[in-house]
Design a protein around this motif. Structure first.
Motif, PDB file in Angstrom:
ATOM      1  N   SER A   1      -3.941  68.344  23.492  1.00  0.00           N
ATOM      2  CA  SER A   1      -3.283  67.114  23.942  1.00  0.00           C
ATOM      3  C   SER A   1      -2.370  66.555  22.856  1.00  0.00           C
ATOM      4  O   SER A   1      -2.713  66.526  21.674  1.00  0.00           O
ATOM      5  N   ALA A   2      -1.191  66.092  23.287  1.00  0.00           N
ATOM      6  CA  ALA A   2      -0.227  65.476  22.377  1.00  0.00           C
ATOM      7  C   ALA A   2      -0.204  63.962  22.521  1.00  0.00           C
ATOM      8  O   ALA A   2       0.719  63.309  22.035  1.00  0.00           O
ATOM      9  N   THR A   3      -1.224  63.410  23.144  1.00  0.00           N
ATOM     10  CA  THR A   3      -1.256  61.963  23.377  1.00  0.00           C
ATOM     11  C   THR A   3      -1.383  61.178  22.082  1.00  0.00           C
ATOM     12  O   THR A   3      -0.682  60.177  21.879  1.00  0.00           O
ATOM     13  N   GLN A   4      -2.274  61.609  21.206  1.00  0.00           N
ATOM     14  CA  GLN A   4      -2.537  60.882  19.975  1.00  0.00           C
ATOM     15  C   GLN A   4      -1.750  61.407  18.774  1.00  0.00           C
ATOM     16  O   GLN A   4      -1.715  60.755  17.730  1.00  0.00           O
ATOM     17  N   HIS A   5      -1.150  62.588  18.925  1.00  0.00           N
ATOM     18  CA  HIS A   5      -0.466  63.210  17.793  1.00  0.00           C
ATOM     19  C   HIS A   5       0.481  64.275  18.338  1.00  0.00           C
ATOM     20  O   HIS A   5       0.138  64.981  19.280  1.00  0.00           O
ATOM     21  N   PRO A   6       1.673  64.424  17.753  1.00  0.00           N
ATOM     22  CA  PRO A   6       2.575  65.485  18.219  1.00  0.00           C
ATOM     23  C   PRO A   6       1.937  66.858  18.062  1.00  0.00           C
ATOM     24  O   PRO A   6       1.192  67.107  17.110  1.00  0.00           O
ATOM     25  N   VAL A   7       2.224  67.738  18.989  1.00  0.00           N
ATOM     26  CA  VAL A   7       1.757  69.122  18.921  1.00  0.00           C
ATOM     27  C   VAL A   7       2.986  70.016  18.975  1.00  0.00           C
ATOM     28  O   VAL A   7       3.688  70.040  19.999  1.00  0.00           O
ATOM     29  N   LYS A   8       3.268  70.727  17.891  1.00  0.00           N
ATOM     30  CA  LYS A   8       4.447  71.595  17.864  1.00  0.00           C
ATOM     31  C   LYS A   8       4.332  72.561  16.692  1.00  0.00           C
ATOM     32  O   LYS A   8       3.510  72.395  15.787  1.00  0.00           O
ATOM     33  N   ALA A   9       5.164  73.563  16.729  1.00  0.00           N
ATOM     34  CA  ALA A   9       5.230  74.562  15.672  1.00  0.00           C
ATOM     35  C   ALA A   9       6.686  74.939  15.465  1.00  0.00           C
ATOM     36  O   ALA A   9       7.427  75.115  16.425  1.00  0.00           O
ATOM     37  N   GLY A  10       7.091  75.034  14.207  1.00  0.00           N
ATOM     38  CA  GLY A  10       8.468  75.395  13.914  1.00  0.00           C
ATOM     39  C   GLY A  10       8.989  74.739  12.657  1.00  0.00           C
ATOM     40  O   GLY A  10       8.225  74.295  11.787  1.00  0.00           O
ATOM     41  N   LEU A  11      10.316  74.644  12.559  1.00  0.00           N
ATOM     42  CA  LEU A  11      11.002  74.096  11.395  1.00  0.00           C
ATOM     43  C   LEU A  11      11.979  73.016  11.841  1.00  0.00           C
ATOM     44  O   LEU A  11      12.474  73.033  12.965  1.00  0.00           O
ATOM     45  N   SER A  12      12.263  72.093  10.942  1.00  0.00           N
ATOM     46  CA  SER A  12      13.261  71.071  11.240  1.00  0.00           C
ATOM     47  C   SER A  12      13.814  70.527   9.933  1.00  0.00           C
ATOM     48  O   SER A  12      13.101  70.427   8.932  1.00  0.00           O
ATOM     49  N   ASP A  13      15.096  70.173   9.938  1.00  0.00           N
ATOM     50  CA  ASP A  13      15.681  69.492   8.785  1.00  0.00           C
ATOM     51  C   ASP A  13      16.645  68.424   9.262  1.00  0.00           C
ATOM     52  O   ASP A  13      17.170  68.486  10.381  1.00  0.00           O
ATOM     53  N   ALA A  14      16.876  67.453   8.397  1.00  0.00           N
ATOM     54  CA  ALA A  14      17.699  66.300   8.762  1.00  0.00           C
ATOM     55  C   ALA A  14      18.342  65.724   7.515  1.00  0.00           C
ATOM     56  O   ALA A  14      17.966  66.050   6.389  1.00  0.00           O
ATOM     57  N   PHE A  15      19.337  64.861   7.715  1.00  0.00           N
ATOM     58  CA  PHE A  15      19.890  64.100   6.602  1.00  0.00           C
ATOM     59  C   PHE A  15      19.897  62.636   6.990  1.00  0.00           C
ATOM     60  O   PHE A  15      19.887  62.273   8.169  1.00  0.00           O
ATOM     61  N   MET A  16      19.865  61.770   5.973  1.00  0.00           N
ATOM     62  CA  MET A  16      19.820  60.331   6.219  1.00  0.00           C
ATOM     63  C   MET A  16      21.035  59.664   5.596  1.00  0.00           C
ATOM     64  O   MET A  16      21.455  60.012   4.499  1.00  0.00           O
ATOM     65  N   ILE A  17      21.583  58.715   6.326  1.00  0.00           N
ATOM     66  CA  ILE A  17      22.715  57.932   5.836  1.00  0.00           C
ATOM     67  C   ILE A  17      22.336  56.458   5.880  1.00  0.00           C
ATOM     68  O   ILE A  17      21.787  55.970   6.868  1.00  0.00           O
ATOM     69  N   LEU A  18      22.613  55.750   4.787  1.00  0.00           N
ATOM     70  CA  LEU A  18      22.376  54.308   4.714  1.00  0.00           C
ATOM     71  C   LEU A  18      23.715  53.595   4.858  1.00  0.00           C
ATOM     72  O   LEU A  18      24.657  53.901   4.136  1.00  0.00           O
ATOM     73  N   ASN A  19      23.778  52.658   5.766  1.00  0.00           N
ATOM     74  CA  ASN A  19      24.987  51.861   5.904  1.00  0.00           C
ATOM     75  C   ASN A  19      24.615  50.474   6.390  1.00  0.00           C
ATOM     76  O   ASN A  19      23.578  50.275   7.022  1.00  0.00           O
ATOM     77  N   PRO A  20      25.438  49.466   6.097  1.00  0.00           N
ATOM     78  CA  PRO A  20      25.120  48.094   6.492  1.00  0.00           C
ATOM     79  C   PRO A  20      25.037  47.952   8.002  1.00  0.00           C
ATOM     80  O   PRO A  20      25.771  48.593   8.749  1.00  0.00           O
ATOM     81  N   SER A  21      24.130  47.110   8.440  1.00  0.00           N
ATOM     82  CA  SER A  21      24.022  46.832   9.860  1.00  0.00           C
ATOM     83  C   SER A  21      25.128  45.870  10.266  1.00  0.00           C
ATOM     84  O   SER A  21      25.360  44.863   9.598  1.00  0.00           O
ATOM     85  N   PRO A  22      25.848  46.144  11.357  1.00  0.00           N
ATOM     86  CA  PRO A  22      26.943  45.252  11.754  1.00  0.00           C
ATOM     87  C   PRO A  22      26.458  43.884  12.205  1.00  0.00           C
ATOM     88  O   PRO A  22      27.198  42.912  12.148  1.00  0.00           O
ATOM     89  N   ASP A  23      25.207  43.799  12.646  1.00  0.00           N
ATOM     90  CA  ASP A  23      24.693  42.526  13.157  1.00  0.00           C
ATOM     91  C   ASP A  23      24.175  41.626  12.035  1.00  0.00           C
ATOM     92  O   ASP A  23      24.364  40.415  12.070  1.00  0.00           O
ATOM     93  N   VAL A  24      23.514  42.220  11.049  1.00  0.00           N
ATOM     94  CA  VAL A  24      22.952  41.439   9.951  1.00  0.00           C
ATOM     95  C   VAL A  24      23.541  41.974   8.647  1.00  0.00           C
ATOM     96  O   VAL A  24      23.136  43.032   8.176  1.00  0.00           O
ATOM     97  N   PRO A  25      24.493  41.266   8.066  1.00  0.00           N
ATOM     98  CA  PRO A  25      25.206  41.790   6.882  1.00  0.00           C
ATOM     99  C   PRO A  25      24.294  42.151   5.719  1.00  0.00           C
ATOM    100  O   PRO A  25      24.564  43.089   4.986  1.00  0.00           O
ATOM    101  N   GLU A  26      23.193  41.380   5.525  1.00  0.00           N
ATOM    102  CA  GLU A  26      22.345  41.638   4.371  1.00  0.00           C
ATOM    103  C   GLU A  26      21.337  42.758   4.598  1.00  0.00           C
ATOM    104  O   GLU A  26      20.541  43.076   3.723  1.00  0.00           O
ATOM    105  N   SER A  27      21.345  43.344   5.775  1.00  0.00           N
ATOM    106  CA  SER A  27      20.394  44.411   6.065  1.00  0.00           C
ATOM    107  C   SER A  27      21.081  45.765   6.016  1.00  0.00           C
ATOM    108  O   SER A  27      22.304  45.855   5.987  1.00  0.00           O
ATOM    109  N   ARG A  28      20.257  46.806   5.987  1.00  0.00           N
ATOM    110  CA  ARG A  28      20.781  48.163   5.984  1.00  0.00           C
ATOM    111  C   ARG A  28      20.230  48.929   7.176  1.00  0.00           C
ATOM    112  O   ARG A  28      19.104  48.712   7.584  1.00  0.00           O
ATOM    113  N   ARG A  29      21.022  49.813   7.702  1.00  0.00           N
ATOM    114  CA  ARG A  29      20.568  50.677   8.793  1.00  0.00           C
ATOM    115  C   ARG A  29      20.429  52.087   8.268  1.00  0.00           C
ATOM    116  O   ARG A  29      21.347  52.641   7.693  1.00  0.00           O
ATOM    117  N   ARG A  30      19.263  52.649   8.474  1.00  0.00           N
ATOM    118  CA  ARG A  30      19.024  54.037   8.094  1.00  0.00           C
ATOM    119  C   ARG A  30      19.187  54.901   9.334  1.00  0.00           C
ATOM    120  O   ARG A  30      18.471  54.723  10.305  1.00  0.00           O
TER     121      ARG A  30
END
Length: 441
Positions: free
Chosen positions: A187-216
């Protein structure tokens, strides 16, 4: 941290297995890896499984905390650089849930991106005294084995034994010894169930709605999903890495590359890239994504020699990334948690700070004032230390004792009662290891 998580299916996701080969093997070609699965009875299996019991005992460690807890993870430093999607990594995070987290900056979507998962599920090594999480590092291969572990709340299904091996060449091997039930029944109800590989990149930029915050914004640019019906007793999966743009160390090699990634060279960074890797934020901030494919290496060097310093704004090319990748949006104010995150950011470029514009010629008066203030600050710290040591019961001493560094958690995120989380722990031994807490997807 408030979180909104629109998750689209990325175009780069590979499902199932393709070409049927001899015996019980299947092979599939992905953009970054060629994967091959071996079923029971295949002669290659014996060479893929690492026998931890027969290995040098000085190189095998049973992780005492992970072997006696549930939903926890520990950061381990490797003895060699491991190439993952072309990026050289020196540390990984072992999770009790049957996977490795391959990122530098820990985010709440620990189980969603940047992972190597032989079998991600809700395993609880603390259920049985015979259940262990052990690892081996002999300088050329790093192996993690989840040995005789049980599923939380489904212990009657039996114990699972499987491992993952990271070879210094970049090759990844999943080995399965005991899989008591079909993975599709987990069951994947309480926890993801999967097998494989994954990669990602993250970009930080200001949130247009709240100038003092950042959006990841976390972009999963590639994922390999295995067909879990092929995971059985005495089976294995082997991933052989394919060449990437990042491996090219010169402009000539980069622009003449015959890879399908459409490699381009950035002379300022001295880097070859397709623009889709963990360095993407830096790539865009230096304007590398705007280079013309028709330019020669001489033109690139000449143009970059007179180029202005990069600013902190991102290239418009960043706007269309989400059309071909899976994206996870995390909105948050700059909090104490964010500050603690930054101390773990490595050299891989995930969330790396952008270069700031340099000021004009230094003012000697300002330099002198700065030096004087620094001397006064150091003197004040020394005097405060002497006072605290000589007056251990004073309010100032008690204040710092209560907040001494070893009582500060290495990583802490808010707990949400409606989601299952990986919790952090304090190491009991003198050997300090980084422990993280992150929320499942």
């Amino acid at each position: 941290m408030g979180v909104g998580l629109p998750l689209a299916v990325p175009a780069a996701v590979s499902h199932g297995w393709g070409l049927h080969l001899h015996g019980a093997s299947w092979e599939d070609n992905h953009s970054y890896y060629v994967s091959r699965i071996y079923g029971p009875g295949d002669a290659r299996l014996r060479g893929l499984w690492v026998d931890m019991a027969a290995a040098n005992r000085s190189q095998v460690k049973i992780h005492g905390i992970l072997s006696n807890t549930h939903r926890q993870a520990s950061r381990i430093v490797l003895s060699f650089d491991f190439p993952f999607y072309g990026h050289l990594l020196r540390q990984v995070t072992i999770a009790t849930g049957g996977f490795l987290f391959m990122g530098d900056v820990i985010h709440r979507m620990l189980t969603a991106t940047q992972y190597v998962a032989p079998l991600m599920a809700n395993f609880n090594p603390s259920y049985s005294r015979n259940s262990t999480v052990q690892y081996l590092d002999n300088g050329t291969v790093f192996v993690v084995q989840w040995d005789k572990v049980y599923l939380q709340g489904k212990e009657d299904m039996g114990s699972f034994t499987f491992q993952v091996a990271l070879h210094s060449t970049g090759r990844i091997v999943f080995g399965y010894k005991e899989i008591p039930v079909p993975v599709l029944q987990i069951s994947a109800t309480q926890h993801p169930v999967k097998a494989g590989l994954s990669d990602a990149f993250m970009i930080l930029n200001p949130s247009p709605d709240v100038p003092e915050s950042r959006r990841r914004t976390i972009y999963e640019y590639h994922r390999v999903e295995l067909d879990t019906s092929k995971i059985t007793n005495m089976s294995a999966v082997e991933f052989t890495p394919l060449p990437t743009c990042l491996q090219h160390q010169s402009c000539e090699m980069c622009v003449t590359s015959e890879l399908t990634f459409n490699c381009s060279w950035c002379h300022v960074l001295q880097r070859c890239s397709s623009g889709f890797d963990r360095y993407r934020e830096e790539w865009l901030s230096y304007g590398c994504g705007q280079k013309s494919d028709e330019k020669t290496c001489e033109d690139l060097a000449e143009g970059d020699r007179y180029s202005a310093p990069p600013d902190s704004s991102f290239s418009p090319l960043d706007e269309d990334v989400a059309t071909s990748t899976s994206s996870l949006f995390i909105d948050s104010l700059t909090t104490e948690d964010d500050t603690k995150l930054n101390q773990y950011a490595g050299s891989e470029g995930v969330g790396s700070s952008l270069p700031s514009k340099k000021a004009g010629a230094p003012i000697h008066t300002g330099t002198i004032v700065g030096i004087v203030l620094a001397v006064l600050l150091i003197a004040a710290i020394i005097l405060a230390g002497i006072y605290i040591n000589s007056h251990p019961t004073s309010n100032a001493a008690l204040f710092f004792i209560e907040r001494r560094p070893h009582h500060w958690p290495a990583m802490k995120f808010r707990n949400h009662t409606n989601h299952a989380t990986y919790s952090e722990v304090e190491p009991a031994s003198q050997e300090k290891e980084g422990f993280v807490e992150a929320e499942q997807c």
